[in-house]
Design an enzyme around this catalytic site. Structure first.
Site, PDB file in Angstrom:
ATOM      1  N   MET A  42      83.202  -4.852  61.536  1.00  0.00           N
ATOM      2  CA  MET A  42      82.123  -4.430  60.650  1.00  0.00           C
ATOM      3  C   MET A  42      81.802  -5.492  59.603  1.00  0.00           C
ATOM      4  O   MET A  42      80.642  -5.848  59.408  1.00  0.00           O
ATOM      5  CB  MET A  42      82.504  -3.115  59.967  1.00  0.00           C
ATOM      6  CG  MET A  42      81.377  -2.515  59.161  1.00  0.00           C
ATOM      7  SD  MET A  42      81.841  -0.971  58.397  1.00  0.00           S
ATOM      8  CE  MET A  42      81.735   0.158  59.764  1.00  0.00           C
TER       9      MET A  42
ATOM     10  N   ARG B 122      49.666   0.866  73.250  1.00  0.00           N
ATOM     11  CA  ARG B 122      50.391   1.152  72.025  1.00  0.00           C
ATOM     12  C   ARG B 122      49.371   1.810  71.101  1.00  0.00           C
ATOM     13  O   ARG B 122      48.786   2.802  71.485  1.00  0.00           O
ATOM     14  CB  ARG B 122      50.954  -0.175  71.462  1.00  0.00           C
ATOM     15  CG  ARG B 122      51.918  -0.004  70.328  1.00  0.00           C
ATOM     16  CD  ARG B 122      52.597  -1.320  69.945  1.00  0.00           C
ATOM     17  NE  ARG B 122      51.711  -2.277  69.256  1.00  0.00           N
ATOM     18  CZ  ARG B 122      52.125  -3.373  68.650  1.00  0.00           C
ATOM     19  NH1 ARG B 122      53.397  -3.672  68.640  1.00  0.00           N
ATOM     20  NH2 ARG B 122      51.280  -4.187  68.061  1.00  0.00           N
TER      21      ARG B 122
ATOM     22  N   TYR C  60      89.759  -6.079  67.634  1.00  0.00           N
ATOM     23  CA  TYR C  60      89.779  -4.777  68.298  1.00  0.00           C
ATOM     24  C   TYR C  60      89.724  -4.919  69.818  1.00  0.00           C
ATOM     25  O   TYR C  60      88.891  -5.661  70.339  1.00  0.00           O
ATOM     26  CB  TYR C  60      88.578  -3.942  67.868  1.00  0.00           C
ATOM     27  CG  TYR C  60      88.645  -3.459  66.439  1.00  0.00           C
ATOM     28  CD1 TYR C  60      89.658  -2.612  66.017  1.00  0.00           C
ATOM     29  CD2 TYR C  60      87.677  -3.854  65.521  1.00  0.00           C
ATOM     30  CE1 TYR C  60      89.707  -2.162  64.706  1.00  0.00           C
ATOM     31  CE2 TYR C  60      87.713  -3.403  64.206  1.00  0.00           C
ATOM     32  CZ  TYR C  60      88.729  -2.556  63.806  1.00  0.00           C
ATOM     33  OH  TYR C  60      88.770  -2.114  62.517  1.00  0.00           O
TER      34      TYR C  60
ATOM     35  N   LYS D  13      54.621  -7.918  57.954  1.00  0.00           N
ATOM     36  CA  LYS D  13      55.230  -6.591  58.128  1.00  0.00           C
ATOM     37  C   LYS D  13      56.751  -6.748  58.240  1.00  0.00           C
ATOM     38  O   LYS D  13      57.250  -7.873  58.362  1.00  0.00           O
ATOM     39  CB  LYS D  13      54.664  -5.935  59.382  1.00  0.00           C
ATOM     40  CG  LYS D  13      55.069  -6.655  60.653  1.00  0.00           C
ATOM     41  CD  LYS D  13      54.487  -6.010  61.904  1.00  0.00           C
ATOM     42  CE  LYS D  13      55.015  -6.688  63.133  1.00  0.00           C
ATOM     43  NZ  LYS D  13      53.985  -6.933  64.141  1.00  0.00           N
TER      44      LYS D  13
HETATM   45  C1  LIG Z   1      53.487  -8.182  64.616  1.00  0.00           C
HETATM   46  C2  LIG Z   1      52.074  -8.377  64.993  1.00  0.00           C
HETATM   47  C3  LIG Z   1      51.525  -9.665  65.120  1.00  0.00           C
HETATM   48  C4  LIG Z   1      52.336 -10.941  65.002  1.00  0.00           C
HETATM   49  O1  LIG Z   1      52.922 -11.255  66.241  1.00  0.00           O
HETATM   50  P1  LIG Z   1      53.811 -12.587  66.431  1.00  0.00           P
HETATM   51  O2  LIG Z   1      54.218 -12.540  67.844  1.00  0.00           O
HETATM   52  O3  LIG Z   1      54.954 -12.448  65.499  1.00  0.00           O
HETATM   53  O4  LIG Z   1      52.934 -13.732  66.084  1.00  0.00           O
HETATM   54  C5  LIG Z   1      50.174  -9.767  65.382  1.00  0.00           C
HETATM   55  N1  LIG Z   1      49.403  -8.660  65.528  1.00  0.00           N
HETATM   56  C6  LIG Z   1      49.903  -7.409  65.431  1.00  0.00           C
HETATM   57  C7  LIG Z   1      49.003  -6.249  65.608  1.00  0.00           C
HETATM   58  C8  LIG Z   1      51.256  -7.226  65.169  1.00  0.00           C
HETATM   59  O5  LIG Z   1      51.747  -5.992  65.095  1.00  0.00           O
END
Ligand SMILES: *Cc1c(COP(=O)(O)O)cnc(C)c1O
Length: 393
Positions: free
Chosen positions: A328, A136, A280, A38
């Site tokens: 920046m 969550r 700055y 992701k």
């Molecule tokens: C992002 C995520 C992971 C991976 O977690 P890491 O700490 O990067 O290994 C596993 N399960 C779910 C549901 C996630 O959202």
């Protein structure tokens, strides 16, 4: 046509493959891996990272939303693709056609998915998420039975997985609480699994992210979901001293290799007098005649303005301090101690140069965040260049 940037974000595909193999060596043959890709593979590039993991043997991919799954399919990625953030019912047809497996949080989504699957004579695989303490996504144990029954009752659906997520796996001293979360998960998940038709493939149980995978072999189940470890970092710092890695570039008892590095070039070197304010707000004032190197890189490239005093870069194999506020697209480093320093010299902001190494967790700790956020920012805000040994020959 594209002009080269001063800055290069390098992703080492060999490191990604090696990290996948290092993680798999922690598992028994009964446990598969869902590689979590992701957020553009934590800034490493969704498709390129997924391909590298697939070459190393990965057959299951975890993304956020349907669009990411579609990109993977269009790139020819086979195997299971799980949509961890679930599915917009609008995307149900696409999800079915592309064989994506959403985590489902809602009955209405299930009904739409079932309709679309039936229309196409297909079976849509879904995963259920149990909330055992993360607060969550997912459903509490008391509510999950209903959604499970809906999956069994609606045609064209298959329960492919039952999952949960640890809220405390990366915090030292939490083993008992994690065990309690795991007990809740496995009791409910085993019961749900036992209720599935004996003729069908039973759903995979999965709860372990990187930290849990490394700390808790008892939590591996059928599938583990590593993310950060595949990119070379370990978010858990509570290992016993005996497990501590010898090499500073190696931040875990596993031989993980950070896959991302960020290089720039010195734009200009100027000598300024003692007592001069820099950048700055003049937040840094020199206390001696100072040689400053100007770098064409700033917070617009994802290098956080908040790293402030104490951040370092590597030039000529040495650590040099960042001076004054990060602008920046520019920042300054003090190079008094680098012999022969000149415009055009290579600067490493993240990664290795000679014997020195700066990791994403080092930058993160100066910025009050975690390596994940630094990797996402730098990876998404710079042009990525992929590197692998086979291609260098
Ligand atoms: C992002 C995520 C992971 C991976 O977690 P890491 O700490 O990067 O290994 C596993 N399960 C779910 C549901 C996630 O959202």
């Amino acid at each position: 046509m594209s002009a080269a940037s001063y800055n290069t974000l390098i992703v080492d595909l060999d490191a990604l493959r090696d990290n996948y193999l290092a993680v798999s060596q922690r598992l028994t043959a009964a446990t598969r891996i869902m590689v979590v890709v992701k957020a553009d593979a934590y800034g490493h590039g969704l498709v390129s990272a997924a391909r590298a993991f697939a070459q190393a043997g990965a057959g299951c991919f975890g993304v956020g939303e349907a669009g990411e799954g579609v990109r993977l399919r269009e790139a020819g990625i086979l195997g299971e693709i799980v949509l961890l953030s679930g599915m917009n019912p609008r995307d149900a047809a696409e999800v079915v056609v592309r064989d994506l497996s959403p985590v489902v949080y809602d009955r209405a989504d299930l009904a739409e998915l079932s309709r679309q699957a039936l229309r196409r004579g297909k079976v849509a695989a879904v995963h259920l998420e149990l909330d055992v303490g993360m607060r969550r996504r997912g459903l509490p144990p008391a509510a999950i039975g209903q959604l499970t029954m809906a999956i069994h009752a609606l045609p064209g659906l298959r329960l492919a997985g039952i999952m949960a997520h640890f809220p405390l796996a990366d915090v030292a001293g939490t083993e008992e609480q994690c065990r309690e979360h795991w007990r809740q998960f496995s009791a409910v998940a085993e019961t749900l699994r036992a209720g599935c038709s004996p003729g069908l493939q039973p759903p995979a149980l999965h709860i372990a992210n990187s930290a849990a995978l490394l700390r808790f072999p008892w939590a591996h189940h059928d599938l583990v979901r590593p993310g950060i470890s595949l990119y070379g970092y370990d978010n858990y710092d509570g290992y016993a001293p005996a497990e501590a890695p010898a090499d500073p570039a190696n931040c875990s008892p596993l031989p993980l290799v950070p896959a991302m590095s960020l290089r720039s070039r010195i734009l200009q070197v100027q000598e300024i007098a003692a007592g001069s304010g820099v950048s700055y707000g003049h937040r840094f004032i020199t206390n001696r005649p100072t040689l400053l190197a100007v770098l064409p890189l700033g917070y617009a490239h994802g290098y956080p303005r908040g790293v402030g005093a104490g951040a370092e870069a590597l030039i000529g194999g040495r650590r040099v301090p960042v001076r004054g506020a990060i602008c920046m697209s520019v920042c300054m480093v003090e190079v008094n101690d680098v012999p022969g320093v000149a415009p055009g010299d290579e600067v490493v902001l993240l990664g290795r140069q000679g014997q020195e190494f700066i990791g994403a967790d080092e930058i993160a700790s100066r910025h009050g965040t975690i390596s994940y956020e630094i990797l996402c920012r730098l990876g998404m805000m710079n042009k990525r260049v992929y590197q692998e040994k086979a291609k260098e020959k």
